[in-house]
Scaffold this active site. Structure first.
Site, PDB file in Angstrom:
ATOM      1  N   LYS A  47       0.902  -1.223   0.092  1.00  0.00           N
ATOM      2  CA  LYS A  47      -0.009  -0.016  -0.024  1.00  0.00           C
ATOM      3  C   LYS A  47       0.845   1.432   0.091  1.00  0.00           C
ATOM      4  CE  LYS A  47      -4.478  -1.151  -0.171  1.00  0.00           C
ATOM      5  NZ  LYS A  47      -4.911  -2.074   0.973  1.00  0.00           N
ATOM      6  N   LYS A  60      -8.308 -16.224 -13.149  1.00  0.00           N
ATOM      7  CA  LYS A  60      -9.384 -16.331 -12.653  1.00  0.00           C
ATOM      8  C   LYS A  60     -10.465 -15.249 -12.554  1.00  0.00           C
ATOM      9  CE  LYS A  60      -8.533 -15.238  -7.767  1.00  0.00           C
ATOM     10  NZ  LYS A  60      -8.843 -15.388  -6.553  1.00  0.00           N
ATOM     11  N   LYS A  81     -12.795  -8.581 -10.501  1.00  0.00           N
ATOM     12  CA  LYS A  81     -13.080  -7.258 -11.060  1.00  0.00           C
ATOM     13  C   LYS A  81     -12.007  -6.381 -11.735  1.00  0.00           C
ATOM     14  CE  LYS A  81     -13.907  -5.855  -6.174  1.00  0.00           C
ATOM     15  NZ  LYS A  81     -14.349  -7.282  -5.951  1.00  0.00           N
TER      16      LYS A  81
END
Ligand code: TRP
Length: 329
Positions: A111, A194, A197
């Site tokens: 992050k 896979k 989004k």
């Protein structure tokens, strides 16, 4: 009975991958365990959403989970920020979480690299808040994906540390509860990997039939098998995997035989697949739309959830306060 806790981050709409990979399992678990499912809205503040986005995200997630079959009478489904016992335990737990170990967490380093302009303290202590989510209900099991394993390891560390310091078996050591093996990984429509989004290859439960048809017809395939009973390349295997979860066995076998006989027409298969996906998602989609309109129901559900979560949380907090030595008079 086992206690299960799982936090749901409010990002994006649920897609078929989420459904078959997680939500369907939540729905089954609620009958077997003492389940706490919550929307992690405090966690989501680390990325500074606007007030409108924060509000809409919480509502959307709640409506989607309820529409999928999470039963507020069986499981406790609640919004994290409705449970004020969590921040108190978070304050206490922060006293025994060390800067070094928090800075070394992979998710923190990731992050910090991705949003260098916003490396806030909440980001640093994210694993402490997550540990508290779990420990406050004394959960034994935490159904999470692979990406959360390190956070869960931290939760175990904080639990052990507390138990060692205060000389009591206060917290059970929470274990990851993985469904992999038991349940299908849903592939995307772009030939490999896979469904996700961020990959832009997902079919969402809320997608309307027109969009679903368009997405499925555009799915990657190939020019067809050239030999009988040929092994399926990944893109084709993926279409069959999707068909396996949404279509009847007869439909699956029909197209599988066509494939094995080199007679398959992918256009026909995709048309059928699209209709079967629509059949599967339509009732869920309708429930999402209905529930989203019903603020009264949503508020009833969150009140009930908060009540159950607070009862469990208050019990743990009371015990912790005593152990730490807050006044008894
Ligand atoms: N960190 C989790 C995620 O990003 C969400 C989460 C927050 C969570 N608190 C939790 C998951 C407690 C399990 C248990 O997906």
């Amino acid at each position: 009975m086992d206690t299960v806790v799982s936090g749901i981050r409010s990002t994006g709409n649920l897609h078929l991958g989420n459904y078959f990979g997680a939500v369907k399992n939540f729905v089954q678990m609620q009958h077997k365990s003492n389940c706490f499912f919550f929307i992690a809205d405090w966690h989501s503040l680390t990325t500074h959403p606007t007030p409108a986005d924060l509000h809409d995200n919480v509502k959307r997630v709640l409506a989607e989970y309820l529409a999928c079959g999470i039963d507020p009478e069986k499981a406790s489904i609640y919004v994290q920020s409705d449970v004020p016992e969590i921040p108190e335990l978070y304050l206490l737990m922060n006293m025994n979480a060390y800067l070094g170990e928090l800075e070394r967490t992979t998710s923190f380093k990731d992050k910090a690299r991705k949003q260098p302009e916003n490396v806030n303290a909440g980001l640093l202590t994210y694993p402490v808040l997550m540990a508290v989510d779990i420990l406050i209900h004394k959960a034994q099991k935490v159904p999470v994906g692979k990406d959360q394993e390190q956070n869960l390891e931290m939760a175990r560390k904080f639990a052990r540390r507390f138990n060692n310091t205060y000389g009591e078996e206060t917290f059970p050591i929470p274990q990851a509860y993985s469904f992999s093996g038991e349940f299908v990984k849903i592939p995307g429509l772009d030939g490999s990997g896979k469904m996700g989004k961020s990959e832009g290859n997902a079919i969402c439960l809320i997608d309307d039939p027109k969009d679903i048809r368009k997405k499925v017809m555009k799915a990657v395939s190939d020019s067809g098998p050239t030999e009988m009973n040929q092994e399926k390349p990944e893109a084709i295997h993926n279409l069959f995997t999707l068909m396996d979860v949404v279509s009847t066995k007869d439909t699956y076998d029909f197209f599988n035989d066509k494939y094995n006989n080199c007679e398959i027409r992918y256009g026909d298969m995709k048309k059928q697949l699209a209709e079967d996906i629509i059949n599967f998602t339509s009732p869920i989609r309708e429930r999402i739309l209905d529930i989203s309109k019903d603020d009264e129901y949503l508020s009833k559900v969150t009140r009930l959830g908060a009540e159950k979560a607070r009862e469990s949380a208050a019990k743990t907090l009371e015990e912790v306060r005593k152990l730490i030595g807050f006044r008894k008079f």
